[in-house]
Write a protein that holds these residues in place. Sequence first.
Motif, PDB file in Angstrom:
ATOM      1  N   GLU A 100      10.940  99.874  66.607  1.00  0.00           N
ATOM      2  CA  GLU A 100      10.552  99.138  65.395  1.00  0.00           C
ATOM      3  C   GLU A 100       9.651  97.942  65.723  1.00  0.00           C
ATOM      4  O   GLU A 100       9.303  97.163  64.844  1.00  0.00           O
ATOM      5  CB  GLU A 100      11.797  98.658  64.648  1.00  0.00           C
ATOM      6  CG  GLU A 100      12.681  99.780  64.141  1.00  0.00           C
ATOM      7  CD  GLU A 100      11.982 100.648  63.102  1.00  0.00           C
ATOM      8  OE1 GLU A 100      11.241 100.102  62.266  1.00  0.00           O
ATOM      9  OE2 GLU A 100      12.179 101.872  63.140  1.00  0.00           O
ATOM     10  N   GLY A 101       9.317  97.767  67.001  1.00  0.00           N
ATOM     11  CA  GLY A 101       8.392  96.715  67.399  1.00  0.00           C
ATOM     12  C   GLY A 101       9.027  95.362  67.646  1.00  0.00           C
ATOM     13  O   GLY A 101       8.350  94.339  67.611  1.00  0.00           O
ATOM     14  N   ARG A 102      10.332  95.342  67.925  1.00  0.00           N
ATOM     15  CA  ARG A 102      10.993  94.057  68.209  1.00  0.00           C
ATOM     16  C   ARG A 102      11.998  94.264  69.336  1.00  0.00           C
ATOM     17  O   ARG A 102      12.421  95.374  69.630  1.00  0.00           O
ATOM     18  CB  ARG A 102      11.675  93.522  66.960  1.00  0.00           C
ATOM     19  CG  ARG A 102      12.789  94.391  66.447  1.00  0.00           C
ATOM     20  CD  ARG A 102      13.434  93.833  65.170  1.00  0.00           C
ATOM     21  NE  ARG A 102      14.427  94.742  64.673  1.00  0.00           N
ATOM     22  CZ  ARG A 102      14.202  95.769  63.854  1.00  0.00           C
ATOM     23  NH1 ARG A 102      12.980  95.998  63.427  1.00  0.00           N
ATOM     24  NH2 ARG A 102      15.178  96.561  63.473  1.00  0.00           N
TER      25      ARG A 102
END
Length: 87
Positions: A47-49
Amino acid sequence: MPRYFLHLRRGEEAFLDAEGSEFPDLEALRRAALHDARDTMSWDIKEGRLDLSFRIEAVDQTGRTVLSLGFNEAVTITQPERLRREG
């Protein structure tokens, strides 16, 4: 075989393992905690985190903490050479 509960914690926030799992020794428990931490992080990365403030806390049947593994201990982060020189 002893039963341990692998709780996910961040500060006072906790996601408790109600069922637990059996492990033959503390090394097997440590490997399972490491796998769980990395597996949980992989979902966030997709999710990019990445939140390294979590930890896996393993407790025995009496509630005694026998292992605590911070997510920051579960990975090695390598920065590009340029960033290492600037940091």
